[in-house]
Motif scaffolding. Structure first.
Motif, short mmCIF file in Angstrom:
data_model
loop_
_atom_site.label_atom_id
_atom_site.label_comp_id
_atom_site.label_asym_id
_atom_site.label_seq_id
_atom_site.Cartn_x
_atom_site.Cartn_y
_atom_site.Cartn_z
N GLY A 85 0.82 -1.20 0.00
CA GLY A 85 0.00 0.00 0.00
C GLY A 85 0.85 1.25 0.00
N ASP A 86 2.11 1.13 0.39
CA ASP A 86 3.02 2.27 0.41
C ASP A 86 3.92 2.19 -0.81
OD1 ASP A 86 5.06 4.06 0.76
OD2 ASP A 86 5.68 3.31 2.75
N ALA A 87 3.82 3.17 -1.70
CA ALA A 87 4.55 3.12 -2.97
C ALA A 87 6.06 3.06 -2.76
CB ALA A 87 4.19 4.33 -3.82
N ALA A 88 6.55 3.60 -1.63
CA ALA A 88 7.99 3.63 -1.38
C ALA A 88 8.52 2.33 -0.78
CB ALA A 88 8.33 4.79 -0.44
N ALA A 89 7.61 1.44 -0.35
CA ALA A 89 8.05 0.21 0.32
C ALA A 89 8.76 -0.72 -0.66
CB ALA A 89 6.85 -0.50 0.93
N PRO A 90 9.75 -1.44 -0.19
CA PRO A 90 10.43 -2.38 -1.08
C PRO A 90 9.52 -3.58 -1.41
CG PRO A 90 11.21 -2.67 1.17
CD PRO A 90 10.27 -1.49 1.19
N THR A 91 9.88 -4.23 -2.49
CA THR A 91 9.15 -5.43 -2.90
C THR A 91 10.04 -6.65 -2.69
OG1 THR A 91 7.93 -4.15 -4.52
CG2 THR A 91 7.96 -6.54 -4.84
N VAL A 92 9.45 -7.66 -2.08
CA VAL A 92 10.19 -8.88 -1.77
C VAL A 92 9.50 -10.05 -2.46
CG1 VAL A 92 10.93 -10.46 0.03
CG2 VAL A 92 10.90 -8.00 0.48
N LEU A 93 10.29 -10.90 -3.13
CA LEU A 93 9.73 -12.10 -3.74
C LEU A 93 10.25 -13.32 -3.00
CD1 LEU A 93 8.17 -13.41 -6.23
CD2 LEU A 93 10.44 -13.67 -7.26
N VAL A 94 9.34 -14.13 -2.48
CA VAL A 94 9.73 -15.38 -1.81
C VAL A 94 9.66 -16.52 -2.81
CG1 VAL A 94 9.07 -17.10 -0.07
CG2 VAL A 94 8.98 -14.64 0.49
N TYR A 95 10.75 -17.30 -2.89
CA TYR A 95 10.76 -18.46 -3.78
C TYR A 95 10.79 -19.75 -2.97
CZ TYR A 95 12.49 -22.26 -6.65
OH TYR A 95 12.62 -23.49 -7.24
N GLY A 96 10.02 -20.72 -3.44
CA GLY A 96 10.05 -22.07 -2.88
C GLY A 96 9.44 -23.00 -3.92
N HIS A 97 9.22 -24.26 -3.55
CA HIS A 97 8.56 -25.15 -4.51
C HIS A 97 7.62 -26.09 -3.77
CE1 HIS A 97 11.18 -28.70 -3.64
NE2 HIS A 97 12.11 -27.77 -3.42
N HIS A 98 6.57 -26.47 -4.48
CA HIS A 98 5.55 -27.32 -3.85
C HIS A 98 5.59 -28.75 -4.34
CE1 HIS A 98 2.63 -27.53 -7.25
NE2 HIS A 98 3.15 -26.35 -7.57
N ASP A 99 6.49 -29.05 -5.29
CA ASP A 99 6.63 -30.45 -5.71
C ASP A 99 7.64 -31.13 -4.80
OD1 ASP A 99 8.71 -28.87 -6.87
OD2 ASP A 99 9.18 -30.51 -8.23
N VAL A 100 7.60 -32.46 -4.80
CA VAL A 100 8.47 -33.22 -3.90
C VAL A 100 9.18 -34.34 -4.66
CG1 VAL A 100 7.01 -32.76 -1.88
CG2 VAL A 100 6.63 -34.86 -3.23
N GLN A 101 10.20 -34.88 -4.02
CA GLN A 101 10.91 -36.06 -4.56
C GLN A 101 10.00 -37.28 -4.46
OE1 GLN A 101 14.39 -37.18 -5.33
NE2 GLN A 101 14.41 -35.10 -6.18
N PRO A 102 10.21 -38.28 -5.31
CA PRO A 102 9.45 -39.52 -5.16
C PRO A 102 9.73 -40.15 -3.79
CG PRO A 102 10.67 -39.49 -7.25
CD PRO A 102 11.15 -38.32 -6.44
N ALA A 103 8.79 -40.93 -3.30
CA ALA A 103 8.98 -41.63 -2.02
C ALA A 103 8.04 -42.82 -1.97
CB ALA A 103 8.69 -40.70 -0.85
N ALA A 104 8.53 -43.94 -1.48
CA ALA A 104 7.69 -45.12 -1.31
C ALA A 104 8.09 -45.80 -0.01
CB ALA A 104 7.86 -46.08 -2.48
N ARG A 105 7.14 -46.31 0.66
CA ARG A 105 7.35 -46.98 1.95
C ARG A 105 8.51 -47.96 1.86
NH1 ARG A 105 3.81 -47.71 6.64
NH2 ARG A 105 5.29 -48.55 8.15
#
Lengths: 476, 476
Positions: A85-105
């Motif tokens: 809402g404040d035009a002077a405020a910095p912008t931050v981008l958070v990166y992550g991922h929602h996929d996972v490695q394979p896994a089996a019991r």
């Protein structure tokens, strides 16, 4: 006891911990394995789940973004945005991922990898640490930040980009960044997909190495020939492959490619001091490396070698007869697979050009060769005195109640794409520890650390807003 | 025209040529492929056929000898003996083999490989040159010798030992020699299993290189590890394998193993002159080598390199990822298969000891290794001034009507076992030419040369008897 932001944040986290973990468990139950086409619907379900949850958290924008092309569709990413809402405020981008490695019991899991199981302070599930847990603490963190500051929107313009195919090598990620470059514009990138030194030694990673890969094929005789009839008088491609691989390093194990070290950002004395102060246990480290000795560029410690020094590695070598017993031939061909880890100041393209010439210069007449460069990733490094890094270390220091130290990552990752395409410094806010077992059976996350992640994020947005309040000049 | 021995021999050969070729064709029809267990009965039939034919030729002794053990029987050899009757006469043992390489019409044969086909001066069949043709010319040669000298027994004690598994690596041959050492005792061995420079340039081979083979296995991390997380700080077995292989040669392509060249029998100036005089066409030679350039020990010509200089050859190298694309690992293990061609004066065991130490000295801590020596063959060399060699060159000179030149073989063979076990010099009487296509489709022999072989043998026995008439002293 006064209501400081720190106590408010802690109280908020304590109050919402159970609901947060219940939500996280729901997400972890979705087997979003990007490597397995059979799980493509799950990856999509995971993206939608996150978008919905971020909307519920308060993000006015939460979208599922398609990736890839119509002919070769990729897995969906999630994008969310919460303007300050404040035009002077910095912008931050958070990166992550929602996929996972394979896994089996049957891979050796003690519990169902997609049925989150809490044992004491540990939550076991595929994706608990890599990376759903570390993405999701941001949802909790931003609410705690609002509670502590009394704000209705974050102190920074907060954007989240949560990829859906990081575990499959992020094939569509650079294109995605380019396509949405304008909406993704930011002053700082926060990557939450890494770890810390240990539970006792909270750290911030300040950089990752880059990577350049290539394959060199060498061709000698048109077919394998008799080593008695011809050996000693014609060039042998296996010998030449070995000579190339061997010539990559001198006796001090420094890389010999001309200009390889030119222009690299050297470790400062202060950085070397800080690295030396880390509680490094070589024996334990060798255990993690499954190795029986250390070896590397002389003049540098093991941590300096993997974090801050470039390498040339033989990933594969092959030529001639490799079956049982012997075969007295001069082989027809041989192959080398090389990779170079790069540090800030190095340029993959320049190294490719150098290598091309270096190989051509060293091969004798009668050996034909082909070099194929199979991909490269840029290194990234944030200087220790970068204001945003100082903010991050301060925010984490408040959460952990101790001084935050600095590490780097020896590996390479999509963080470099973010840095390159968006032109913003990349910081790493990760709370995973080495025992979390990424990509292995019984992956887990330490619940206390997960909450410390949320607590760090809760402090970070206000801190970054203050740091960047001076305008672009302060953002150097 | 007077009836000189030369004209009698020639007349005899002309008269019996048709019957000789008919018999040879009968033998060539037996597919005595020692490598294929399904052909074991054929190998046995081939041995019996030869023994019967040698009896018919006049050999008072012609036996089929079993080889191997009861548990692991080998293919039968043929032994024949025709005593001279004169106690002072020298004893000569002829070596050859009656087994053949596999062959099938679909490999590219224009005719059935086991249905001998004559086209002009050429007889096409598997085994025509390697080695049935060259064994069988001795049956004709000895009869011509008797005709020319009017004798009823050869001028030397003539023994034949015709092996049945040379094409399978002669696994039981040394044991066979040891077991029958007394009956095989001789003054000279004549090996008829080699070739000449060309049809226009008849030659005698004076030696073969020896061979020492080994495999070196290198072990680094207990499993492949991430080249980002660990690369640059731990030893890489593929790199170390390459460094070993590369360090085997210096920039002059001389072998660097300590003492490798110590004590070797160097080429004399005369030998180098003779080699230089041979009509060597490098372009044609490269064609035969399927190669596109020459490379070897500096200071020596191509022929000197393959005939008279020892080598270190990488027959195979392997380690890490060799599939498509890249894989950023530090591999767990790597392997080298090396072979050394040896020349007279070199000792395989000494080289093995040196190599063992050399490898151990060069590997860094953290790399475990194993060396396996998989076999060795001694080099053999007959000096140019050896009286028996002079006899052989003279006998061949009469048959070919021109001066005989000298060559060597770069390969290694059971000849060295004969030399070692029987303690006799080994000479090579072979008439095959490079175009005969040993081990290849459409193997053939030049019929005129086959008859020259018989003619050479017909003269050789009388010449050797005369040479050795002076007693042991003359036999130096």
């Amino acid at each position: 006891m006064s209501n400081t932001p720190d106590t408010v944040v802690r109280a908020y986290l304590a109050e919402h911990r159970a609901a947060f973990l219940q939500d996280l468990a729901e997400w972890l139950r979705i087997p979003s394995v990007s490597a397995d086409p059979a799980h493509a619907p799950d990856v999509r379900r995971s993206a939608q789940w996150l978008a919905d949850k971020l909307t519920e958290t308060g993000f006015p924008v939460a979208e599922v973004w398609e990736t890839g092309t119509q002919e070769a569709p990729g897995a969906p990413a999630v994008y969310a945005e919460w303007p300050c809402g404040d035009a002077a405020a910095p912008t931050v981008l958070v990166y992550g991922h929602h996929d996972v490695q394979p896994a089996a019991r049957e891979d050796g899991w003690h519990t169902d990898p997609f049925e989150p199981t809490t044992v004491g302070n540990r939550l076991y599930a595929r994706g608990a640490a890599d990376d759903k847990g570390q993405v999701f603490f941001h949802a909790l963190g931003v609410r705690a930040h609002l509670a502590a500051t009394g704000r209705t929107a974050p102190a920074v313009n907060l954007k989240l980009l949560i990829e859906g195919e990081e575990e499959s090598g992020s094939p569509n990620f650079p294109a995605l960044l380019h396509a949405h470059r304008d909406r993704l514009a930011c002053d700082v990138v926060i990557v939450s997909d890494t770890g810390m030194w240990s539970e006792d030694t909270p750290t911030v990673c300040t950089g990752m190495r880059g990577l350049a890969e290539c394959q060199i094929d060498l061709y000698g005789p048109d077919q394998d020939i008799h080593s008695g009839s011809f050996g000693g008088a014609v060039p042998n491609p296996a010998t030449e492959a070995a000579r190339l691989a061997a010539a990559l390093h001198d006796e001090d194990r420094r890389v010999t490619l001309p200009g390889f070290y030119d222009g690299i950002v050297e470790l400062t004395d202060r950085e070397r001091e800080l690295i030396a102060e880390l509680p490094f246990d070589e024996k334990r480290w060798l255990g993690a490396a499954h190795s029986h000795g250390t070896l590397g560029e002389s003049g540098y410690s093991t941590l300096e070698r993997i974090w801050a020094r470039p390498t040339a590695e033989v990933n594969g070598i092959g030529g001639g007869y490799q079956g049982p017993g012997g075969k007295t031939i001069v082989p027809s061909s041989a192959q080398l697979k090389l990779s170079f880890r790069l540090v800030a100041g190095q340029d993959a393209e320049r190294i490719q050009d150098t290598l091309r010439q270096w190989v051509a210069d060293r091969l004798p007449a009668g050996i034909r060769h082909e070099i194929t460069f199979t991909g490269s990733t840029r290194p990234c490094l944030t200087p220790l005195d970068h204001p945003a890094l100082t903010s991050l270390a301060r925010a984490m220091g408040r959460a952990f109640g101790q001084e935050i130290r600095f590490t780097r990552e020896g590996g390479s990752g999509p963080a470099a794409d973010l840095q390159d395409v968006l032109g913003a410094p990349v910081l790493f806010l990760g709370i995973s520890v080495p025992s979390d077992g990424w990509h292995a059976p019984n992956e887990k996350v330490e619940l206390d650390l997960l909450l410390k992640g949320a607590e760090s994020a809760a402090h970070l947005w206000a801190d970054l807003a203050a740091t960047y309040a001076g305008g672009p000049a302060a953002r150097a």
